[in-house]
Design a protein around this motif. Structure first.
Motif, PDB file in Angstrom:
ATOM      1  N   SER A  20      54.548 -34.972 154.662  1.00 36.74           N
ATOM      2  CA  SER A  20      53.433 -34.916 155.408  1.00 36.74           C
ATOM      3  C   SER A  20      53.048 -36.449 156.133  1.00 36.74           C
ATOM      4  CB  SER A  20      52.188 -34.620 154.791  1.00 36.74           C
ATOM      5  OG  SER A  20      51.785 -35.492 153.824  1.00 36.74           O
ATOM      6  N   LYS A  21      52.173 -36.521 156.937  1.00 36.58           N
ATOM      7  CA  LYS A  21      52.067 -37.787 157.716  1.00 36.58           C
ATOM      8  C   LYS A  21      51.188 -38.890 156.500  1.00 36.58           C
ATOM      9  CE  LYS A  21      49.080 -39.396 161.440  1.00 36.58           C
ATOM     10  NZ  LYS A  21      48.408 -39.376 162.518  1.00 36.58           N
ATOM     11  N   ALA A  22      50.320 -37.958 155.883  1.00 36.14           N
ATOM     12  CA  ALA A  22      49.360 -38.827 155.052  1.00 36.14           C
ATOM     13  C   ALA A  22      50.435 -39.521 153.805  1.00 36.14           C
ATOM     14  CB  ALA A  22      48.460 -38.129 154.222  1.00 36.14           C
ATOM     15  N   ILE A  25      52.510 -42.468 155.336  1.00 31.24           N
ATOM     16  CA  ILE A  25      51.774 -43.614 155.463  1.00 31.24           C
ATOM     17  C   ILE A  25      51.634 -44.228 153.927  1.00 31.24           C
ATOM     18  CG2 ILE A  25      49.266 -44.421 155.711  1.00 31.24           C
ATOM     19  CD1 ILE A  25      49.381 -42.590 158.456  1.00 31.24           C
ATOM     20  N   LYS A  26      51.695 -43.502 152.905  1.00 25.89           N
ATOM     21  CA  LYS A  26      51.420 -44.003 151.741  1.00 25.89           C
ATOM     22  C   LYS A  26      52.829 -44.642 151.195  1.00 25.89           C
ATOM     23  CE  LYS A  26      47.721 -41.007 149.962  1.00 25.89           C
ATOM     24  NZ  LYS A  26      47.406 -40.072 149.097  1.00 25.89           N
ATOM     25  N   VAL A  44      47.317 -48.876 153.262  1.00 29.91           N
ATOM     26  CA  VAL A  44      47.020 -47.324 153.337  1.00 29.91           C
ATOM     27  C   VAL A  44      45.674 -47.124 153.976  1.00 29.91           C
ATOM     28  CG1 VAL A  44      46.543 -45.180 152.263  1.00 29.91           C
ATOM     29  CG2 VAL A  44      48.213 -46.367 151.369  1.00 29.91           C
ATOM     30  N   ARG A  45      44.684 -47.856 153.513  1.00 28.88           N
ATOM     31  CA  ARG A  45      43.307 -47.781 154.197  1.00 28.88           C
ATOM     32  C   ARG A  45      43.456 -48.304 155.442  1.00 28.88           C
ATOM     33  NH1 ARG A  45      39.125 -50.843 155.613  1.00 28.88           N
ATOM     34  NH2 ARG A  45      39.890 -52.526 155.227  1.00 28.88           N
ATOM     35  N   THR A  48      45.530 -45.687 157.722  1.00 28.16           N
ATOM     36  CA  THR A  48      44.703 -44.492 157.828  1.00 28.16           C
ATOM     37  C   THR A  48      43.284 -44.572 158.746  1.00 28.16           C
ATOM     38  OG1 THR A  48      45.168 -44.009 155.596  1.00 28.16           O
ATOM     39  CG2 THR A  48      43.397 -42.627 156.566  1.00 28.16           C
ATOM     40  N   GLU A  51      44.711 -44.598 162.393  1.00 29.01           N
ATOM     41  CA  GLU A  51      45.255 -43.496 162.760  1.00 29.01           C
ATOM     42  C   GLU A  51      44.117 -42.411 163.407  1.00 29.01           C
ATOM     43  OE1 GLU A  51      48.255 -41.762 163.412  1.00 29.01           O
ATOM     44  OE2 GLU A  51      48.995 -43.796 163.013  1.00 29.01           O
ATOM     45  N   THR A  52      42.927 -42.701 162.709  1.00 31.17           N
ATOM     46  CA  THR A  52      41.544 -41.957 162.959  1.00 31.17           C
ATOM     47  C   THR A  52      41.205 -42.145 164.249  1.00 31.17           C
ATOM     48  OG1 THR A  52      40.004 -43.499 161.895  1.00 31.17           O
ATOM     49  CG2 THR A  52      40.832 -41.839 160.722  1.00 31.17           C
ATOM     50  N   SER A  55      46.402 -40.775 167.228  1.00 21.71           N
ATOM     51  CA  SER A  55      47.754 -40.958 166.427  1.00 21.71           C
ATOM     52  C   SER A  55      48.440 -41.952 167.158  1.00 21.71           C
ATOM     53  CB  SER A  55      48.436 -39.677 166.630  1.00 21.71           C
ATOM     54  OG  SER A  55      49.346 -39.739 166.165  1.00 21.71           O
TER      55      SER A  55
END
Length: 149
Positions: A20-22, A25-26, A44-45, A48, A51-52, A55
């Motif tokens: 997945s995308k998440a 990113i991790k 990561v923070r 993320t 991305e909010t 995209s």
């Protein structure tokens, strides 16, 4: 400006396989943290959070997740070719398999030039096709960062 000025050959990763995308990113954050001796959680923070806002999937199977990172003293770029495309909520709704991670020092507006350089290089259909089919990180690097480009 040349992509090779920011993307060293050792930062080319092939066949990363996130589900997945998440998770992607991790995984990218962990790889970056190892190379930068920083905490992966902060990377990561910030990715993320970025991305909010929208995209960073720019279409044609390409994403350029990027963010400013506190304590970073130079730009950091990493390229990953995925074993299988993942949904990245890209502008064209196509899954992504070519991913550039760009981490930037805070208060450095020159990252826009680097983003533009990455996008121009990888949006060339011939270049994208070549990096999708070659088998080694060095081959990918030579396609992304030829001596004259």
């Amino acid at each position: 400006m040349k992509l090779g000025d920011y993307l060293p050959p050792e930062n080319i990763v092939l066949d990363l396989a996130p589900p997945s995308k998440a998770i992607l990113i991790k995984q990218l954050s962990i790889l970056a943290a190892e190379r930068l001796a920083l905490g992966a959680g902060e990377i990561v923070r910030v990715l993320t959070n970025r991305e909010t806002l929208g995209s960073t999937g720019i279409g044609a199977g390409i994403a350029i997740p990027h963010a400013n990172v506190k304590g970073l003293d130079r730009h950091f770029c990493l390229f990953a070719r995925l074993a299988k495309p993942v949904d990245f909520e890209a502008v064209d709704d196509e899954p992504v398999d070519l991913v550039f991670l760009l981490l930037n020092p805070e208060n450095r507006p020159d990252h826009l030039n680097i983003l533009s350089c990455i996008a121009r290089r990888v949006r060339e259909e011939e270049t994208a096709a070549a990096i999708r089919r070659v088998t080694t990180p060095q081959d990918v690097y030579s396609r992304l960062c030829p001596l004259n480009a």
